[in-house]
Motif scaffolding. Structure first.
Motif, PDB file in Angstrom:
ATOM      1  N   ARG A  62       8.119  12.645 -54.658  1.00  0.00           N
ATOM      2  CA  ARG A  62       9.030  11.726 -53.955  1.00  0.00           C
ATOM      3  C   ARG A  62       9.283  12.227 -52.538  1.00  0.00           C
ATOM      4  N   SER A  63       9.582  13.509 -52.387  1.00  0.00           N
ATOM      5  CA  SER A  63       9.836  14.065 -51.058  1.00  0.00           C
ATOM      6  C   SER A  63       8.598  14.005 -50.179  1.00  0.00           C
ATOM      7  N   LEU A  64       7.436  14.245 -50.757  1.00  0.00           N
ATOM      8  CA  LEU A  64       6.192  14.197 -49.988  1.00  0.00           C
ATOM      9  C   LEU A  64       5.811  12.770 -49.592  1.00  0.00           C
ATOM     10  N   SER A  65       6.238  11.799 -50.388  1.00  0.00           N
ATOM     11  CA  SER A  65       5.780  10.424 -50.181  1.00  0.00           C
ATOM     12  C   SER A  65       6.433   9.719 -49.009  1.00  0.00           C
ATOM     13  N   THR A  66       7.399  10.333 -48.358  1.00  0.00           N
ATOM     14  CA  THR A  66       7.971   9.693 -47.177  1.00  0.00           C
ATOM     15  C   THR A  66       7.018   9.779 -45.985  1.00  0.00           C
ATOM     16  N   ASN A  67       5.959  10.548 -46.103  1.00  0.00           N
ATOM     17  CA  ASN A  67       4.913  10.645 -45.094  1.00  0.00           C
ATOM     18  C   ASN A  67       3.829   9.614 -45.433  1.00  0.00           C
ATOM     19  N   ALA A  68       3.474   8.774 -44.476  1.00  0.00           N
ATOM     20  CA  ALA A  68       2.530   7.676 -44.735  1.00  0.00           C
ATOM     21  C   ALA A  68       1.175   8.171 -45.247  1.00  0.00           C
ATOM     22  N   ASP A  69       0.653   9.237 -44.669  1.00  0.00           N
ATOM     23  CA  ASP A  69      -0.630   9.765 -45.134  1.00  0.00           C
ATOM     24  C   ASP A  69      -0.517  10.299 -46.566  1.00  0.00           C
ATOM     25  N   ILE A 102       8.407   5.421 -56.861  1.00  0.00           N
ATOM     26  CA  ILE A 102       7.657   4.162 -56.796  1.00  0.00           C
ATOM     27  C   ILE A 102       8.131   3.335 -55.602  1.00  0.00           C
ATOM     28  N   GLU A 103       9.447   3.293 -55.399  1.00  0.00           N
ATOM     29  CA  GLU A 103       9.986   2.555 -54.246  1.00  0.00           C
ATOM     30  C   GLU A 103       9.400   3.072 -52.933  1.00  0.00           C
ATOM     31  N   ILE A 104       9.396   4.376 -52.767  1.00  0.00           N
ATOM     32  CA  ILE A 104       8.910   4.971 -51.520  1.00  0.00           C
ATOM     33  C   ILE A 104       7.404   4.758 -51.376  1.00  0.00           C
TER      34      ILE A 104
END
Length: 172
Positions: A62-69, A102-104
């Motif tokens: 979840r924390s990593l997924s805020t980065n688009a790549d 999932i949201e992110i």
């Protein structure tokens, strides 16, 4: 990252928690963590780890997924099916964390929106939005909101019974 892959069950969980904390709101760390190969390790841990390790791995993803790549890398590493499974079958905390992830992952990423819907997340999220804990309901609604920017998903969300459920939730 090596501890998350090869450590004891407790070390794997602790390593995933540390990765989550290091990645939270820190783009430089998110890039570095992904560059050293943490994403496939975390996906594996989210799939096969102990209950605590699975929750910790979801938090790290979840924390990593805020980065688009990283969103792309997380989906490519196969994280979406285990996230949907945890949103459906996990502990209350795991359900909430999975729905947030999932949201992110769905936010502003059409490919992930399609993939998330294709693995059956929408009915799971609608159910979670109506029967989950307060936090899980909120997370599931956020995930449905992110998915609904896709026209096909809007139809699927309505067909899964979300509209009456959301209206009821708005009343309460």
């Amino acid at each position: 990252v090596d501890l998350a892959k090869n450590g004891t069950d407790g070390a794997k969980e602790a390593a995933a928690v540390a990765i989550e904390i290091l990645a939270f709101n820190n783009i430089d760390n998110q890039v570095l963590i992904a560059a050293v190969g943490a994403i496939p390790t975390l996906v594996e841990l989210a799939t096969t780890g102990t209950s605590g390790a699975r929750s910790a791995a979801i938090g790290a993803l979840r924390s990593l997924s805020t980065n688009a790549d990283n969103k792309v890398s997380i989906a490519a590493a196969g994280a979406i099916p285990p996230l949907v499974d945890l949103a459906k079958n996990g502990t209350d905390g795991a359900k909430e964390a999975a729905a947030v992830a999932i949201e992110i992952l769905a936010f502003n990423n059409i490919d992930n929106q399609v993939l998330i819907a294709a693995v059956g997340a929408i009915p799971t999220l609608v159910e979670l939005a109506t029967t989950g804990t307060s936090g899980a309901r909120s997370a599931a609604i956020g995930a449905l909101r992110s998915l609904s920017t896709n026209a096909d998903n809007k139809v699927s969300i309505a067909a899964a019974g979300a509209i009456p459920a959301l209206v009821e939730l708005a009343k309460s």
